[in-house]
Design a protein around this motif. Structure first.
Motif, mmCIF file in Angstrom:
data_model
loop_
_atom_site.group_PDB
_atom_site.id
_atom_site.type_symbol
_atom_site.label_atom_id
_atom_site.label_comp_id
_atom_site.label_asym_id
_atom_site.label_seq_id
_atom_site.Cartn_x
_atom_site.Cartn_y
_atom_site.Cartn_z
ATOM 1 N N ALA A 1 -6.354 0.449 -4.149
ATOM 2 C CA ALA A 1 -5.009 0.992 -4.320
ATOM 3 C C ALA A 1 -4.042 -0.058 -4.852
ATOM 4 O O ALA A 1 -3.093 0.260 -5.572
ATOM 5 C CB ALA A 1 -4.485 1.549 -2.996
ATOM 6 N N THR A 2 -4.297 -1.299 -4.509
ATOM 7 C CA THR A 2 -3.352 -2.344 -4.903
ATOM 8 C C THR A 2 -3.958 -3.352 -5.879
ATOM 9 O O THR A 2 -3.284 -4.270 -6.326
ATOM 10 C CB THR A 2 -2.867 -3.125 -3.666
ATOM 11 O OG1 THR A 2 -4.007 -3.672 -3.000
ATOM 12 C CG2 THR A 2 -2.122 -2.220 -2.701
ATOM 13 N N ALA A 3 -5.219 -3.136 -6.210
ATOM 14 C CA ALA A 3 -5.960 -4.151 -6.966
ATOM 15 C C ALA A 3 -5.342 -4.448 -8.333
ATOM 16 O O ALA A 3 -5.452 -5.556 -8.842
ATOM 17 C CB ALA A 3 -7.411 -3.721 -7.138
ATOM 18 N N ARG A 4 -4.689 -3.442 -8.916
ATOM 19 C CA ARG A 4 -4.224 -3.651 -10.289
ATOM 20 C C ARG A 4 -2.740 -4.006 -10.364
ATOM 21 O O ARG A 4 -2.181 -4.096 -11.456
ATOM 22 C CB ARG A 4 -4.505 -2.393 -11.123
ATOM 23 C CG ARG A 4 -5.825 -1.704 -10.755
ATOM 24 C CD ARG A 4 -6.212 -0.637 -11.746
ATOM 25 N NE ARG A 4 -7.233 -1.128 -12.651
ATOM 26 C CZ ARG A 4 -7.096 -1.195 -13.986
ATOM 27 N NH1 ARG A 4 -5.975 -0.813 -14.548
ATOM 28 N NH2 ARG A 4 -8.077 -1.647 -14.735
ATOM 29 N N ILE A 5 -2.104 -4.213 -9.209
ATOM 30 C CA ILE A 5 -0.696 -4.596 -9.241
ATOM 31 C C ILE A 5 -0.581 -6.072 -9.603
ATOM 32 O O ILE A 5 -1.192 -6.913 -8.956
ATOM 33 C CB ILE A 5 -0.040 -4.360 -7.865
ATOM 34 C CG1 ILE A 5 -0.158 -2.887 -7.473
ATOM 35 C CG2 ILE A 5 1.418 -4.808 -7.880
ATOM 36 C CD1 ILE A 5 0.359 -2.578 -6.088
ATOM 37 N N ARG B 1 0.817 -1.220 0.000
ATOM 38 C CA ARG B 1 0.000 0.000 0.000
ATOM 39 C C ARG B 1 0.843 1.259 0.000
ATOM 40 O O ARG B 1 0.493 2.248 -0.653
ATOM 41 C CB ARG B 1 -0.925 0.004 1.210
ATOM 42 C CG ARG B 1 -2.301 -0.550 0.892
ATOM 43 C CD ARG B 1 -3.296 -0.204 1.981
ATOM 44 N NE ARG B 1 -3.166 -1.128 3.113
ATOM 45 C CZ ARG B 1 -3.896 -2.238 3.247
ATOM 46 N NH1 ARG B 1 -4.793 -2.545 2.345
ATOM 47 N NH2 ARG B 1 -3.738 -3.027 4.276
ATOM 48 N N THR B 2 1.939 1.251 0.731
ATOM 49 C CA THR B 2 2.733 2.479 0.827
ATOM 50 C C THR B 2 3.682 2.648 -0.359
ATOM 51 O O THR B 2 3.813 3.741 -0.903
ATOM 52 C CB THR B 2 3.559 2.503 2.127
ATOM 53 O OG1 THR B 2 4.345 1.316 2.195
ATOM 54 C CG2 THR B 2 2.646 2.544 3.346
ATOM 55 N N ALA B 3 4.321 1.578 -0.752
ATOM 56 C CA ALA B 3 5.343 1.725 -1.796
ATOM 57 C C ALA B 3 4.772 1.588 -3.203
ATOM 58 O O ALA B 3 5.401 2.002 -4.171
ATOM 59 C CB ALA B 3 6.451 0.693 -1.585
ATOM 60 N N LEU B 4 3.597 0.992 -3.334
ATOM 61 C CA LEU B 4 2.976 0.771 -4.641
ATOM 62 C C LEU B 4 3.962 0.221 -5.676
ATOM 63 O O LEU B 4 4.289 0.901 -6.662
ATOM 64 C CB LEU B 4 2.352 2.071 -5.151
ATOM 65 C CG LEU B 4 1.111 2.516 -4.377
ATOM 66 C CD1 LEU B 4 0.609 3.837 -4.893
ATOM 67 C CD2 LEU B 4 0.014 1.454 -4.435
ATOM 68 N N PRO B 5 4.430 -0.981 -5.453
ATOM 69 C CA PRO B 5 5.394 -1.575 -6.394
ATOM 70 C C PRO B 5 4.737 -1.877 -7.736
ATOM 71 O O PRO B 5 3.511 -1.902 -7.827
ATOM 72 C CB PRO B 5 5.804 -2.879 -5.698
ATOM 73 C CG PRO B 5 4.618 -3.233 -4.849
ATOM 74 C CD PRO B 5 4.035 -1.919 -4.401
ATOM 75 N N LEU C 1 -5.153 -8.004 -1.376
ATOM 76 C CA LEU C 1 -4.545 -7.037 -2.295
ATOM 77 C C LEU C 1 -5.526 -6.665 -3.403
ATOM 78 O O LEU C 1 -5.635 -5.507 -3.800
ATOM 79 C CB LEU C 1 -3.278 -7.626 -2.925
ATOM 80 C CG LEU C 1 -2.044 -7.676 -2.031
ATOM 81 C CD1 LEU C 1 -0.948 -8.527 -2.670
ATOM 82 C CD2 LEU C 1 -1.529 -6.266 -1.767
ATOM 83 N N ARG C 2 -6.244 -7.654 -3.865
ATOM 84 C CA ARG C 2 -7.174 -7.412 -4.956
ATOM 85 C C ARG C 2 -8.387 -6.599 -4.506
ATOM 86 O O ARG C 2 -9.019 -5.915 -5.306
ATOM 87 C CB ARG C 2 -7.667 -8.745 -5.540
ATOM 88 C CG ARG C 2 -6.616 -9.494 -6.325
ATOM 89 C CD ARG C 2 -6.193 -8.705 -7.547
ATOM 90 N NE ARG C 2 -5.340 -9.502 -8.414
ATOM 91 C CZ ARG C 2 -4.174 -9.086 -8.896
ATOM 92 N NH1 ARG C 2 -3.722 -7.896 -8.585
ATOM 93 N NH2 ARG C 2 -3.464 -9.853 -9.691
#
Lengths: 226, 226
Positions: free
Chosen positions: B73-77, B43-47, B68-69
DNA sequence: ACGGCGATGTCACCGGTTTGTCACAAACCC
DNA sequence: GGGTTTGTGACAAACCGGTGACATCGCCGT
């Protein structure tokens, strides 16, 4: 057209088993019983892949792996390790050294063949290296762009292709005839000395980066990384 | 400019191996040893991508994947799964949950790196499409609309498709044959010089925006962003 | 059905660039 | 030092892409 595979193992039995199965699968097979022979054959025959036993007399497999990777001529040949009794550490170290896969003994020949095919397949995909970088020199094949320290260098189509072919086969000397075949494609209607002229133009335009282009007297030209 | 990758695994050794190889490949690497840490860092680093071990203490990998999904914020990583001993079921479930690829342990670091690059590439490919914007030039694929500084430019079907294909493959040179294949679809009944004519018409209509269309002599055409 | 119109593919020509060749100079190897 | 191999400069031919003109085709409205 067959792909060559070099099998390195000191046990004749093991070599035979692997050799038989690889031939069965349509490969051409060379073998070596010790490290010195392996290195020599790798350099001269330039196989598509090397199957390497970790446990060898005199020099051990890991050392051979390192040496193969150090020589630019053999650095990019994929290696599949054969380990008699693999502790997890050995595996990791082997892979870190640049082996591409490993199989533990006793192994199923079928598995070995499958893994070899797999590694070769991967290699083919990766071999089309899109962007090559050597120090300050950048060669971007899909964009048809060459730059030195970020500054673009304008090359004509043939110059670009010549540079690309040399860079892709870096380390290995290319004869003028080879270059004519690979760069000009329809061959031999052209004088081999024409290659020289293009090399000159290429060197002119590359400026300081021309240091990568090496003349091998009596043989041809070669791209050197360092 | 480097892409960040988050590696999640409770075994320090495994993390180290992956980390080493990813750095070697030019990525920036973060790591997390358990699920809570993984979620926080994601969440913080958005890799750009997450490498996730299925077998984790406390919360297991699948659960993390789900969480995560669920978070926008992270769903598309993209996520690449690492499974220690993969029954086919695990794999399927992992992919059903939205993992983008998986590698089974023990794995070849090279393979992992290749798969990661592959997934990232796929992501980039999917990100394009829809509406493209380059400075004052707007290309709206679904609406079949092109405009320059908000003013519409009327293009014929072929001209539009030609522009679109070039813009989608921006940067990379497209040979006339490639363009014939991709724009005209059923090919080779057509003279390659026809491409030139259409390029001319396209350039005429684009006016100042024609600066994006670059000719690479002896090779083909290329769309340039700047 | 007919005529008009825009879209598309083909062609020939032109000017500039690229490229192959040659003759000669320089470098290299015995 | 002599013979072979490679680098260099010049040049003419070939090539390549831009361009304008033209034929064809399909679509549309009348």
């Amino acid at each position: 057209m067959k792909e060559k595979i070099l099998v390195v193992d000191d046990e004749a039995e093991a070599v035979e088993l692997v050799e038989f199965n690889l031939r069965q699968a349509g490969f051409e097979v060379l073998s070596a019983a010790d490290g010195a022979e392996a290195l020599k054959k790798a350099r001269t025959a330039l196989p598509s892949l090397i199957v390497l036993d970790l446990m060898l007399p005199e020099i051990d497999g890991l050392e051979i792996c390192r040496m193969l990777r150090r020589d630019p001529a053999t650095a990019r040949i994929p290696i599949v390790m054969l380990t008699a009794k693999a502790a997890e550490m050995d595996r990791i170290i082997g892979l870190e050294l640049g082996a591409d896969d490993y199989v533990t003994k006793p192994f199923s020949p079928r598995e070995l063949v499958l893994r070899i095919k797999n590694v070769l397949q991967r290699g083919r995909a990766a071999a089309e290296a899109e962007v090559l970088k050597f120090g300050d020199l950048l060669i971007d094949a899909p964009r048809h762009l060459v730059s030195w320290r970020g500054k673009a260098i304008e090359l004509t189509a043939t110059e670009f292709k010549l540079l690309l072919v040399l860079a892709q086969r870096r380390g290995r000397v290319q004869s003028r005839d080879q270059l004519l075949r690979d760069v000009w494609e329809y061959n031999s209607l052209i004088d081999t000395r024409t290659v020289d002229t293009h090399m000159r133009r290429l060197r002119d335009k590359l400026g300081p980066a021309a240091k990568h282009l090496d003349t091998v007297r009596g043989v041809g030209y070669r791209f050197i990384e360092a």
